[in-house]
Motif scaffolding. Structure first.
Motif, short mmCIF file in Angstrom:
data_model
loop_
_atom_site.label_atom_id
_atom_site.label_comp_id
_atom_site.label_asym_id
_atom_site.label_seq_id
_atom_site.Cartn_x
_atom_site.Cartn_y
_atom_site.Cartn_z
N TYR A 45 42.41 45.75 -4.39
CA TYR A 45 41.47 46.71 -3.76
C TYR A 45 41.95 47.18 -2.31
CZ TYR A 45 39.75 42.32 -1.17
OH TYR A 45 39.85 41.31 -0.65
N ALA A 46 41.54 47.94 -1.68
CA ALA A 46 42.22 48.48 -0.37
C ALA A 46 41.36 47.82 0.87
CB ALA A 46 42.45 49.98 -0.47
N GLU A 53 35.75 53.50 2.89
CA GLU A 53 36.73 52.80 1.93
C GLU A 53 37.50 53.99 1.08
OE1 GLU A 53 35.33 49.73 -0.81
OE2 GLU A 53 33.96 49.01 0.70
N LEU A 54 36.86 55.20 0.89
CA LEU A 54 37.78 56.19 0.26
C LEU A 54 39.06 56.56 1.14
CD1 LEU A 54 35.20 58.34 -1.52
CD2 LEU A 54 37.12 56.79 -2.42
N ALA A 55 38.64 56.61 2.65
CA ALA A 55 39.77 56.73 3.66
C ALA A 55 40.80 55.60 3.36
CB ALA A 55 38.85 56.67 4.90
N HIS A 56 40.40 54.64 3.47
CA HIS A 56 41.46 53.53 3.23
C HIS A 56 42.21 53.58 1.97
CE1 HIS A 56 41.04 50.54 6.62
NE2 HIS A 56 39.76 51.22 6.62
N LEU A 57 41.51 54.06 0.76
CA LEU A 57 42.28 54.23 -0.36
C LEU A 57 43.35 55.39 -0.30
CD1 LEU A 57 42.81 53.62 -3.52
CD2 LEU A 57 40.77 55.02 -3.93
N ARG A 58 42.66 56.51 0.49
CA ARG A 58 43.84 57.70 0.88
C ARG A 58 44.93 57.18 1.56
NH1 ARG A 58 38.96 60.97 1.62
NH2 ARG A 58 39.33 60.72 3.87
N GLU A 59 44.90 56.16 2.01
CA GLU A 59 46.15 55.63 3.04
C GLU A 59 47.02 55.19 2.15
OE1 GLU A 59 46.84 56.33 6.23
OE2 GLU A 59 45.38 57.80 6.24
N HIS A 60 46.48 54.53 1.30
CA HIS A 60 47.45 53.67 0.30
C HIS A 60 47.94 54.56 -1.14
CE1 HIS A 60 47.07 49.70 1.90
NE2 HIS A 60 45.91 49.95 2.02
N LEU A 74 45.30 44.63 -1.02
CA LEU A 74 46.55 45.43 -1.07
C LEU A 74 46.80 45.46 0.48
CD1 LEU A 74 48.71 46.76 -2.58
CD2 LEU A 74 47.52 48.93 -2.40
N GLU A 75 48.05 45.21 0.75
CA GLU A 75 48.61 45.67 2.15
C GLU A 75 49.73 46.19 2.00
OE1 GLU A 75 46.87 45.12 4.67
OE2 GLU A 75 45.42 43.11 4.31
N PRO A 76 50.30 47.22 2.72
CA PRO A 76 51.54 47.88 2.68
C PRO A 76 52.74 46.89 2.50
CG PRO A 76 50.51 48.56 4.43
CD PRO A 76 49.64 47.52 4.22
N TRP A 77 52.77 45.59 2.97
CA TRP A 77 53.89 44.69 3.19
C TRP A 77 53.45 43.70 1.97
CZ3 TRP A 77 50.34 45.54 7.15
CH2 TRP A 77 49.36 44.70 7.17
N LEU A 97 50.68 53.75 -3.78
CA LEU A 97 50.22 53.22 -5.11
C LEU A 97 50.88 54.06 -6.34
CD1 LEU A 97 46.62 52.27 -4.57
CD2 LEU A 97 48.11 50.65 -5.47
N LEU A 98 50.77 55.50 -5.83
CA LEU A 98 51.09 56.31 -7.06
C LEU A 98 52.57 56.33 -7.40
CD1 LEU A 98 49.10 59.35 -5.94
CD2 LEU A 98 48.84 58.35 -8.05
N ASP A 99 53.42 55.97 -6.06
CA ASP A 99 55.03 55.77 -6.44
C ASP A 99 55.02 54.54 -7.09
OD1 ASP A 99 55.62 57.99 -5.02
OD2 ASP A 99 55.85 57.23 -3.26
N LEU A 100 54.16 53.71 -6.91
CA LEU A 100 54.55 52.18 -7.75
C LEU A 100 53.98 52.21 -9.00
CD1 LEU A 100 53.11 49.38 -5.08
CD2 LEU A 100 55.48 49.61 -6.02
#
Ligand code: ATP
Ligand code: MG
Length: 267
Positions: free
Chosen positions: A8-9, A152-159, A126-129, A163-166
């Motif tokens: 979760y983000a 929460e959706l704003a945080h999800l959008r940031e990731h 989930l953190e970027p690092w 996430l899609l690349d991974l």
């Protein structure tokens, strides 16, 4: 067989409850095993008074030099008693330092993809690092939990791009209780974000839920409430059983797998 990860983000997402619920709701013939891979430390040991060892540290050690096809989980699982059944888990020590050290080893095959069972991994926040990123990349399906609320959706959008690349086509957004938007609205917002802000084609992205707010099931899974006779029919567990059916195309398609049957399997 398959690796299903839960993350979760933002906020306290409900990852441990949902991951354990998924493992409980999965058909028994998949031999689900829950692995606490949360880099901030595990909860199951405390929730269910399990032993400190064996843990993910032992799983990492078992994975080193293990021959593909072997029973890598033998000797490192603990039996979690719930409502008269026993569920196999690999606990994460509290604190997280040992899990963070073990995580690079946990991405080895066949550890993340044992031939004969479904691994459900609680990856925490989930953190970027985050050291769980390789585990997400190795997953057959990644569940990212979010409430359908603007913050929460704003945080999800940031990731989302990361996430899609991974995960490339293996990402499912699972709405948690307490949101204000419907799944279709969230899917729409995320698809628009992909096109307008990320310059991508809208990729197939499963948005599902919301999961029910079910204090009873959450309490049973957290070891706080006794499981009643029909605890497996509680709304959250029923919803997670249906979610397993939705994920069937990502997990496995072999008919004998039992995924997607939508039936409750008693142990
Ligand atoms: N569907 C649900 N219905 C009701 N309560 C829930 C549900 N899912 C989770 N909870 C409750 O929300 C709280 C947080 O859940 P949980 O501990 O699973 O989150 P987490 O993401 O693992 O948190 P952390 O990152 O701190 O480990 C717990 O009290 C849990 O019982
Ligand atoms: Mg947790």
């Amino acid at each position: 067989m398959a690796l299903l990860t839960v993350t979760y983000a933002k906020g306290r997402g409900g990852a441990t409850t949902t991951a354990l619920g998924v493992a409980v709701a999965a058909p028994a013939q998949l031999r689900p095993v829950l692995v606490e891979a949360d880099p901030s430390g595990g909860d199951l040991m405390r929730w269910h008074r399990l032993a400190a060892r064996p843990s993910v540290v032992d799983l990492a050690a078992a994975g080193r030099g293990h021959e593909p096809g072997g029973a890598v989980f033998a000797g490192v699982v603990q039996q979690l008693p719930l409502g008269g059944g026993l569920f196999e888990v690999v606990v994460g020590p509290a604190g997280g330092a040992q899990t963070r050290a073990a995580l690079p080893e946990l991405t080895r095959r066949p550890l993340v993809n044992p031939p004969d069972r479904l691994v459900v991994a609680d990856c925490g926040r989930l953190e970027p690092w985050s050291p769980v990123r390789p585990l997400l990349a190795a997953s057959d399906a990644v569940l990212v939990l979010t409430r359908a609320r603007a913050d929460e959706l704003a945080h999800l959008r940031e990731h989302l791009a990361d996430l899609l690349d991974l995960t490339v086509g293996r990402l499912a957004v699972v709405l948690m209780p307490g949101g204000t938007y419907q799944a279709a609205e969230v899917a729409d917002v995320l698809a628009r974000h992909m096109v307008e802000n990320l310059g991508r084609n809208p990729e197939p992205l499963l948005v599902t839920g919301p999961l029910p707010h079910d204090r009873r099931a959450a309490g049973v899974l957290a070891g706080e409430l006794a499981a009643g006779r029909r605890w497996r029919r509680l709304p959250l567990l029923a919803a997670l059983g249906r979610l397993m059916g939705e994920l069937a195309p990502l997990l496995l398609t072999a008919p004998e797998s039992g995924v997607g049957t939508g039936t409750e399997v008693s142990r």
